[in-house]
Enzyme design. Sequence first.
Site: not given
Length: 290
Positions: A60, A62, A126, A151
Amino acid sequence: MNILVTGANGQLGSEMRIVSRASADNYIFTDVAELDITDLEAVRLIVASNNVKAIINCAAYTNVDKAEDDVKLCELLNAGAVENLAVAMKEVDGLLIHVSTDYVFGDDPYNTPCTEDKKGTPTGVYGRSKLHGEQNIQKVGCHHLIIRTAWLYSEFGKNFVKTMLALTSSKEQLKVVFDQVGTPTYAYDLAAAIFNIVENRKYAGNDGIYHYSNEGVCSWYDFTKMIAEYSGNTSCNIQPCHSSEFPSKVIRPAYSVLDKTKIKTTFGLSVPYWTDSLKVCLENIKTAEH
């Protein structure tokens, strides 16, 4: 079964390497150097040549702040490439396990844990790109498990825990936001959950979106306080502050606690409490340093 893991050098991919060692399945680990997932033909080739029947997508874009200026690449990696993986699995009647994010929420103010059926209301590039990735999988219609997490931290790479370990050991005072609430997730725990689902073949007939984070709720301030306490960095004066004190191009979710009822009941998973997992990770970091 042959299982392809993309983004294998990242936090979750690194943990997948660890948890899969005991498996009778054949895990094939790739990162961008071995496979460009934005290239559909390259994905098709590796699937065909290795008889891949499942893909676990840990790849991904990120960097939440940088994404605001890097819209095309973020959308390509988080939505376009994800569609490629879905197409490749659809063509061989395989399974795509895709990791998404709590950042698909944020614009609508929630004060109870978010369930899978809540409408995605991302506040930045995002989050939007990750939501588009989810939608692309559903549009293609391959067998899929979309697992939203939050998280994420681990012993590997750059993450909040390692950053705060460094800062609380070197600074006399630190300000951390207290008005963003969620749940930390130890990447090892998420990897173990994915491995459990695959290893026990519990995915059949259970296509859909699921939420996984560790149990419990905290702010980034609370998270930092525990990192400092468990690591012995108690001389740093950690103070709570508002998000407005750290201006950013993107508005982060103020409350993105994920409701995990569905994944626990569907797959019979037991989810560790966030402080217990934090202690394990910190101990592993400490051990690796010696």
